[in-house]
Design a protein around this motif. Sequence first.
Motif, PDB file in Angstrom:
ATOM      1  N   LYS A1373       4.566  -5.056   5.386  1.00 53.82           N
ATOM      2  CA  LYS A1373       5.355  -4.669   6.547  1.00 53.82           C
ATOM      3  C   LYS A1373       6.383  -3.617   6.144  1.00 53.82           C
ATOM      4  O   LYS A1373       6.635  -3.404   4.953  1.00 53.82           O
ATOM      5  CB  LYS A1373       6.049  -5.889   7.153  1.00 53.82           C
ATOM      6  N   THR A1374       6.971  -2.960   7.120  1.00 54.14           N
ATOM      7  CA  THR A1374       7.965  -1.918   6.856  1.00 54.14           C
ATOM      8  C   THR A1374       9.295  -2.345   7.460  1.00 54.14           C
ATOM      9  O   THR A1374       9.362  -3.235   8.310  1.00 54.14           O
ATOM     10  CB  THR A1374       7.522  -0.583   7.475  1.00 54.14           C
ATOM     11  N   SER A1375      10.373  -1.687   6.987  1.00 51.94           N
ATOM     12  CA  SER A1375      11.707  -1.989   7.512  1.00 51.94           C
ATOM     13  C   SER A1375      12.427  -0.675   7.781  1.00 51.94           C
ATOM     14  O   SER A1375      11.941   0.407   7.451  1.00 51.94           O
ATOM     15  CB  SER A1375      12.493  -2.857   6.519  1.00 51.94           C
ATOM     16  N   SER A1376      13.605  -0.778   8.365  1.00 53.64           N
ATOM     17  CA  SER A1376      14.354   0.410   8.751  1.00 53.64           C
ATOM     18  C   SER A1376      15.189   0.935   7.578  1.00 53.64           C
ATOM     19  O   SER A1376      15.516   0.191   6.648  1.00 53.64           O
ATOM     20  CB  SER A1376      15.287   0.065   9.916  1.00 53.64           C
ATOM     21  N   PRO A1377      15.557   2.223   7.620  1.00 53.38           N
ATOM     22  CA  PRO A1377      16.455   2.764   6.588  1.00 53.38           C
ATOM     23  C   PRO A1377      17.799   2.046   6.564  1.00 53.38           C
ATOM     24  O   PRO A1377      18.401   1.894   5.499  1.00 53.38           O
ATOM     25  CB  PRO A1377      16.610   4.236   6.989  1.00 53.38           C
ATOM     26  N   GLU A1378      18.274   1.598   7.741  1.00 56.65           N
ATOM     27  CA  GLU A1378      19.544   0.878   7.770  1.00 56.65           C
ATOM     28  C   GLU A1378      19.478  -0.389   6.918  1.00 56.65           C
ATOM     29  O   GLU A1378      20.433  -0.751   6.244  1.00 56.65           O
ATOM     30  CB  GLU A1378      19.902   0.506   9.217  1.00 56.65           C
ATOM     31  N   GLU A1379      18.328  -1.049   6.959  1.00 55.54           N
ATOM     32  CA  GLU A1379      18.166  -2.263   6.151  1.00 55.54           C
ATOM     33  C   GLU A1379      18.262  -1.919   4.668  1.00 55.54           C
ATOM     34  O   GLU A1379      18.864  -2.650   3.876  1.00 55.54           O
ATOM     35  CB  GLU A1379      16.821  -2.908   6.471  1.00 55.54           C
TER      36      GLU A1379
END
Length: 1761
Positions: A1373-1379
Motif C-alpha cells: 500500500k502507499t501513504s501520503s507525503p505528510e505521513e
Amino acid sequence: RRSTILQQQFNRTGKAEHGSVALPAVMRSGSSGPETFNVGSMPSPQQQVMVGQMHRGHMPPLTSAQQALMGTINTSMHAVQQAQEDLGELDSLPPLGQDMASRVWVQNKVDESKHEIHSQVDAITAGTASVVNLTAGDPADTDYTAVGCAITTISSNLTEMSKGVKLLAALMDDEVGSGEDLLRAARTLAGAVSDLLKAVQPASAEPRQTVLTAAGSIGQASGDLLRQIGENETDERFQDVLMSLAKAVANAAAMLVLKAKNVAQVAEDTVLQNRVIAAATQCALSTSQLVACAKVVSPTISSPVCQEQLIEAGKLVDRSVENCVRACQAATADGELLKQVSAAASVVSQALHDLLQHVRQFASRGEPIGRYDQATDTIMCVTESIFSSMGDAGEMVRQARVLAQATSDLVNAMRSDAEAEIDMENSKKLLAAAKLLADSTARMVEAAKGAAANPENEDQQQRLREAAEGLRVATNAAAQNAIKKKIVNRLEVAAKQAAAAATQTIAASQNAAISNKNPAAQQQLVQSCKAVADHIPQLVQGVRGSQAQAEDLSAQLALIISSQNFLQPGSKMVASAKAAVPTVSDQAAAMQLSQCAKNLATSLAELRTASQKAHEACGPMEIDSALNTVQTLKNELQDAKVAAVESQLKPLPGETLEKCAQDLGSTSKAVGSSMAQLLTCAAQGNEHYTGVAARETAQALKTLAQAARGVAASTSDPAAAHAMLDSARDVMEGSAMLIQEAKQALIAPGDAESQQRLAQVAKAVSHSLNNCVNCLPGQKDVDVALKSIGESSKKLLVDSLPPSTKPFQEAQSELNQAAADLNQSAGEVVHATRGQSGELAAASGKFSDDFDEFLDAGIEMAGQAQTKEDQIQVIGNLKNISMASSKLLLAAKSLSVDPGAPNAKNLLAAAARAVTESINQLITLCTQQAPGQKECDNALRELETVKGMLDNPNEPVSDLSYFDCIESVMENSKVLGESMAGISQNAKTGDLPAQHTHDAITEAAQLMKEAVDDIMVTLNEAASEVGLVGGMVDAIAEAMSKLDEGTPPEPKGTFVDYQTTVVKYSKAIAVTAQEMMTKSVTNPEELGGLASQMTSDYGHLALQGQMAAATAEPEEIGFQIRTRVQDLGHGCIFLVQKAGALQVCPTDSYTKRELIECARAVTEKVSLVLSALQAGNKGTQACITAATAVCGIIADLDTTIMFATAGTLNAENSETFADHRENILKTAKALVEDTKLLVSGAASTPDKLAQAAQSSAATITQLAEVVKLGAASLGSNDPETQVVLINAIKDVAKALSDLIGATKGAASKPADDPSMYQLKGAAKVMVTNVTSLLKTVKAVEDEATRGTRALEATIEYIKQELTVFQSKEVPEKTSSPEESIRMTKGITMATAKAVAAGNSCRQEDVIATANLSRKAVSDMLTACKQASFHPEVSEEVRTRALRYGTECTLGYLDLLEHVLVVLQKPTPELKHQLAAFSKRVAGAVTELIQAAEAMKGTEWVDPEDPTVIAETELLGAAASIEAAAKKLEQLKPRAKPKQADETLDFEEQILEAAKSIAAATSALVKSASAAQRELVAQGKVGSIPANAADDGQWSQGLISAARMVAAATSSLCEAANASVQGHASEEKLISSAKQVAASTAQLLVACKVKADQDSEAMRRLQVMVTDAGGKILLLERAAGNAVKRASDNLVRAAQKAAFGKADDDDVVVKTKFVGGIAQIIAAQEEMLKKERELEEARKKLAQIRQQQYKFLPTELREDEG
C-alpha cells in the motif's frame, strides 16, 4: 343565480367481512319463577350481491404505477391479438429434398421448435402464476412494475411461441390434421391469455374469481398444447400427487381458520380480535393462492421458474400461518384454545412441507435412474469426504464406517435381485458384481483398521484412500454405470434449462428493443442473441441425441461438446443484456430482461459444472466419436450425390449460393489449422490434446460438409455440383484416414513408419481440401487468370529482346495507356471481392487480358533501350509487376473465400498498391528523357488507385487509431497546402494538431474513470444493504468463467506463489461464511457487506486459482484445483443469493435455514480447495500454514509489548526470571535444530519439508510463551527491560517467518537457483536473531550490561530493516507525503534521546533509547517507502527520497554505534563527538523532508502551518467525538441484579443523554471547522503563515479549544460507559459533563475572535453550542437525580442496619481502653491523610489550569477574566 359545482369523489374500496351477529342468551330470574326456553341455531348467513356498472365518475383515480400497468396491458393485448391472427393460417415451406441431410434438417427443426414452444409455455405459465400471486393483496400494496414484468413475459413469449407453432405445424402437416390441431390449441392458449389480461386491468371491476378462472384456463390450455406436440414429459402421477398435496394444505388451513375463529370469539380486546380475524383471513387467502398457483404450473412443473413460483406461494402460506398463530397468542391466554391453534398450525406446516418437498425432489432428482441410486450417491459422497480428510485419520476411519455400511446395503440389494432374477445369465452377472464389490469393501475395511491402529502413519492413510478409490470404481461397475448415468442426466437437465433460459432472454431482448434508448447497446444485444440462437439448435440436438441413445458414447460426447460451445456466447449475451437494462425506458420490459439475464447466468453456471463432471465421467472418447462423425458426413455426402444425379437435390431453407460459398471458404481454413494441430499432438503422443484436435476437426468438417452440400444444391451447373460433392467426399474420406492414423500413432509415439504414413495422409487431405475450395464459383476463373499471367511472363525469360520497330513516342504512349488500363483493372479486382462471385470471375479475366497487353507494351519499350543494362532494368521491373499481379489475384481469391479472415482486406489493399507502385517504377524508368512528365503520370495513377478507397469508408486500410488518423490528415493537409503554394500563392496552410490538449483529455478521462469506479462501489454497497445481489452474483460468475478461458496468461510466479495467495483468499471466504451464519440469526442487515467481501475475495481467488492450476504438476492436479475453485464459486453464488433473500425478508425461517446450509457447503468446498492445493505440494502447503501461525505469534507479541509499555504486564505469581531462563534457552536451542531441518527440507521430499515446517511452528509458539512468562516475571516496574526481551523474541519470529517463506520459494529448486541464495541469507538472519535472543536472556538480570545488549540488538534490527527498505520489492500500500514527514519527528526525538543516553551512560537511558530507536526508524522507513511508491510520484523524486531515507538510517546507525563506544569508554572527547553524529542525522532528515515536499508538488501544504493544524485538529476532534459516540451506540446497561433496586432505572437516561451530547459536540466541532474555513476564505486568517505572530496565536487557541472539546467528550463517553457498567461513580459523570460544557464555551469564544457575527457559519455555531449545552444539563440532571436517589437509599439502608445486627463489614469497636485509644488514633491518622490528599489534589488542579491558561489566546483570557 344558481351555480353547478362538480366535485371529484375518492372512494376507499374495502372487503366484505364474515362474522356472527348472534349474541349469547342472558338468563334472569323471572317474576313467575323458572320458565322453559328453546335451544336452536341461527339461519345460515344471508348475502346479497348487486351486479351492475359502477358510475365512472365515482371510480378512484389510477396511480402512476397503475397507469403504467394499463399501458403494458394494452400493448400486450395488441401483441396477443396479432398472435391470434398469425395462428389463423399455416406457413408454407420451400420444397425440400429427400436426401439424408434434408431429413435430418426436418427432424432437427421439429425438435428445436418443440423445445422452444415448451420453454415459452413454461414462461407463460410461470408468468401467470406470478400475476396471480402479485395481485392477491390490497391494490395499494401491489407491485405494479412486477405485475407488468410478468404480463410482458407472457405476451412476448406468446408472440415468439406463435412463430414456432406455425413452423412446427407446417413441418407436421404430413400427418392428417395434426397441423391444424396444433394451431387450434395455440389459439386457445392465446384466448385464455387475453381473458387474463382483461381481468387484471386496474380499472376492471371483475371479481377475483375471474382472475383465478382465467389463470386456470391458461394452465389447462398449456397442458393441452404440450400434449399436442408430444412434450408433456411431466409424470401424470406426479401432477396428481402435487394437486392432492396442495388440497391437503388447503384443508389444513381451513381447520386452522376455524380454530382461530374460536380464539376470536373469546377475545375481549376488539383490536386483538380484529387482528386474529385478519390473520385468519390472510391465511385462507394465501392458501387459495397456493392451490390456484399449483393448478397453473402443474403442466410445466419441470421448469425451475414454475417451481420457484409454487415455492414462493408456499412461503407466503408459511408466513401467514406464523402471523395467525402470533395473533392468537396475543389475543387470549386460554391454554386449550392455543394448543388447538398450535396443533392446527403444525398440520398446515407439515402439509406445506410435504408439498414443497415434493416439488424440490422433482427439481433435484429429475428422472429416476434405478433402485441403487441412493446407495451409490452415499458411496460417492463418503469417498469424496475420505479424499478431502487426508491427514485426519480419525475422520477418515469414521467415514470408512459409513462407507462400509452403504456398500453392505448395496451388496445385499444386489444379491436379493440376483435371487429374484429369472434370467440365469443376468443373475450370474449380478452375483459377480456383488462379489467384486464385497471384496473391495473387505480391502477397504482392512485399510481402515490399519489407519485406526496407526493414526499418525501417512502410509496407512494413503492405503485407505486407495482402497476407497477402488471401492468407488467397483461401485460404478456394479451399479451398471449408475453414477455416469446420473451425471449425464444432470447434464441433460442443465442443457435443457440453459437452452430454455436463452430462449427466454432472446424473447425479452426483442421485447425491449422498442423502448431501448441506446441503439449501440441494443445492436450489441441483437448480435449476441444471434450468436446464441445459432448455438441453441446444437444444444437441443445434443440433449435429444443423448436421451434417445442413452448408452451411446458419441451422443454423450456430442452433448458435452455442444454444452461447452454454448457457454461463451451465452455469457456474452448475459453481459450484453445486463448492459442494455439501464437504457430500456419501459420498466416492465427492463425488469423482464434483467430477470431473464439473471436466470440465464444461473443456468450457465450449472451447465458449466455439469459439463465438466460429465467430461470427467465419460472419459477420453473424442477420437472414436470424431471418426463416427466423419463417417456419417461421408454417407450424407454420398446420399446428396445420388440426389444430385437425379436432379432432386434442393437447398435447405435459408441457404444461398453466396452464404454457403463463404461458409465453405472460411471453414476450410479452420479444417486446415485443426488438422495441423492434430498432426502435432499425435506426433508428440499427447492423447488428451489429440482428442481435442480430433473433436475440433470433426466439428469443422461438419460445417464444411453442410456448406459443400449447400453450394451443390444452389448452383445451376450440374457438373460443378457433382465436382463439389465428390471433392468434399474425398476430404471426408481422407480425414477419416487421418484420424485413424493419428489414433494408431498414439499407440506407438516414436514409430517412424507411423509418422511417415501420418504425413502422407495429411498431404492427401490438404490436396483434397484445396480441390474442394477450387470448386467454388469464381475460384477457377481466378486460377485461369493466374495461369495466364504465368504463361505470359515466360516471355521475360529470354536472354535478349529484339529491337523495337515502333517510334519511341508511340511505344511510350502505348505503354502509358496499357499501364492505365492495368491499374484500373487492379482496382476492379479489389472492388469485385466485395460483390458476387461472378463479378470476381469477370474482373480477374479482364485483369489477365490487360496484363498481357501491358506486358507486350513493356517488352516493346524494352526494345527501345539503348544499352543492355537499361534493357535488363526494364525486364526486371516487368518481372516485379508480374509478381505483384499474381499476389493481387491470390489475395483477391483468399478474401473472396473468407471475407472475415483477419487482415485479409489490408493484404488485398497492399497488393493493389504494390501493383501501382511497380507500374510507376517502370514508367519512371522508361520516361526519364521527359523531365516532369513521370511525376505527373505517377501522381495521376496514384490518385486513381486511392480514389477507390473513398467509395468504401467503412473498411480499414491501416492500423492507425482514430486520433492518429486525424493527426495524419492534418499533417498531410499541411504538406498538401505547402505543395499547392508552389502552383498558387493564394493557398493557405492548416494548423498543427492540438497536441497540448491530449494530456488534459487523458487526465479528464482518468478522473471520469475514478468517478465511475467510486459510484459503482457506492451503488454495489447500497445494493447489498437492501438485498440486491445481482451484481455480486454476476461478478462471481464472471470470475468462474475466466477459469475456463483457454490458455491462461503467462505465469509470473511458481505454483508455490499462487498456492500461498489461494490459501489466503480461501480461508478468508471460509471466515466470511462463518460470519454470515452468525449474522443471519443476529444481524441480517449486515449480510450485504459480508456478501460483498466474499465476492471480492472470490474474484482474487479465481484469478490466482487459474494461475495455480496452470503451474501445477501433473495436469490432473491443476484440473482438480480449477474444478474445485469453480465448485466453490457455485457455493458462493448460492450463499450470496440467500443473503440477499434474507435481507429482503429477515424473518423468513426457510431462507435462514437455507443460508446456513449454503454457508456450511461453502466451508466444505473451501476444505476441498485446500486439499487439492495440498496434493499439488504438501511441503509448501505446510509452510503456508506455519507462516500463518507465526504471523499470529508476531501480532500477539505486538499486543504484549503494548501491555508492557503501559506497565500492566505482571506475573500471575511470585516467579522470578531465573525460573524461566533455562526453559527459554532450551526451547531456543530446539528451534535452532528445527531451523536446520527446515533449510535442509527445501531440497528433500515434501513430507520432510512439511514435518520440519510444522515442528518449527510448534517450537516458536512454545518459545514465545516462555519468553512472555519470563518478561512478566521481571515485573511492571521495569517495562523497558520487558520490551527489550519481547522485542528479541519478536525478531526471532519475524526471521522465522522470512525463513519459512524462503524455504517455500526454494522447495524442489536446483542448488544454483537464486531462491537458494535467498534461503541461505534468511537462514543466516535467523541464526543471528536467535543468538541475539540468547545473549539478551543472559544479560537481562545483569544491570551493568543489559542496556548495552539492548542497543546491540537494536542496531542489528535496524540493519535488517534497512535491507528490506533497500530491496526492490514494492510495498503493498502507499501513504501520503505528510505521513512520511510526520514519521521523521520520531527520528528527531530518538536522536535527542540517544545523545542524552550517550552523555549520561546510564543503562536505563540506553534501554529506553534502544526501544524508541526501533520504532522510530521502522516507522520512518515504512512511511518513506510507501510514500515514495505513490503512483503520482516521479521516478526522480522517488529515487531521491529512498536515497535520503537510507542516508538518514545509516547516520542514525553510526550514532548508535558511537553510543556503544561511549558506553565502553566514556571519555569527554568521545561524548563531544555525539553532536557531530546527531547533526548528520538532522541533515539527512531535512533532505528527506524536502524530498517528501517535492512528492506533493504545488498542492503540498505545510503540516506545521497553524491554520492547517487548526482545521486538521477540528476535523480530527469531530472524528474522535464520532468514534466515541459509536462506542456509546454499542453500550447496553449492565445486567439488573436479582433484587429490585430503584437506583438502576436512570442508566438508559444516561446513555441516551451521553449519545446526544456526543452527536451535538460532533456537529459543533464540524461547524467550527466550517467557520475557520470561512475566515480563511475572507482573508481574515492567512492560508499561509505570513502573519504567524497573530494568526498562529489565534490558530493555537482554536486548536487547543478543539482538542479540549474532543478530549472532554471522549472522557464523558468513557464515564458514561463505566457508569452504566457499574465501574464508576455518577459524580465523575457530572464532572465530565461540566468539562464538556466549559470546553464548548471556550471553542465558541475562540471562533468569535475573528469571525463575522452575522455570518451563517457563526449562527450555526451558536445554535450548536446552545443545543450541546441543553443536552449537558439534561445529563447532569439525570445523573444528579441518580446520585440523590442513591444517597437516599444509602441512608435508608444505614437506618435499617442500625436496628439490625452488625454484619461482617461493620466497624468493630474494641472494648479495652488501650485498644480503643489506639483505634481512635488510627482513625484520626486516616482522616488527616485523606485531608492532605484532598488539599494536594486541589493544588494540582490549580496548577493544571494555570498551565493551560498560558496557551490560551489573549482574547480568550480577557473574556474569561
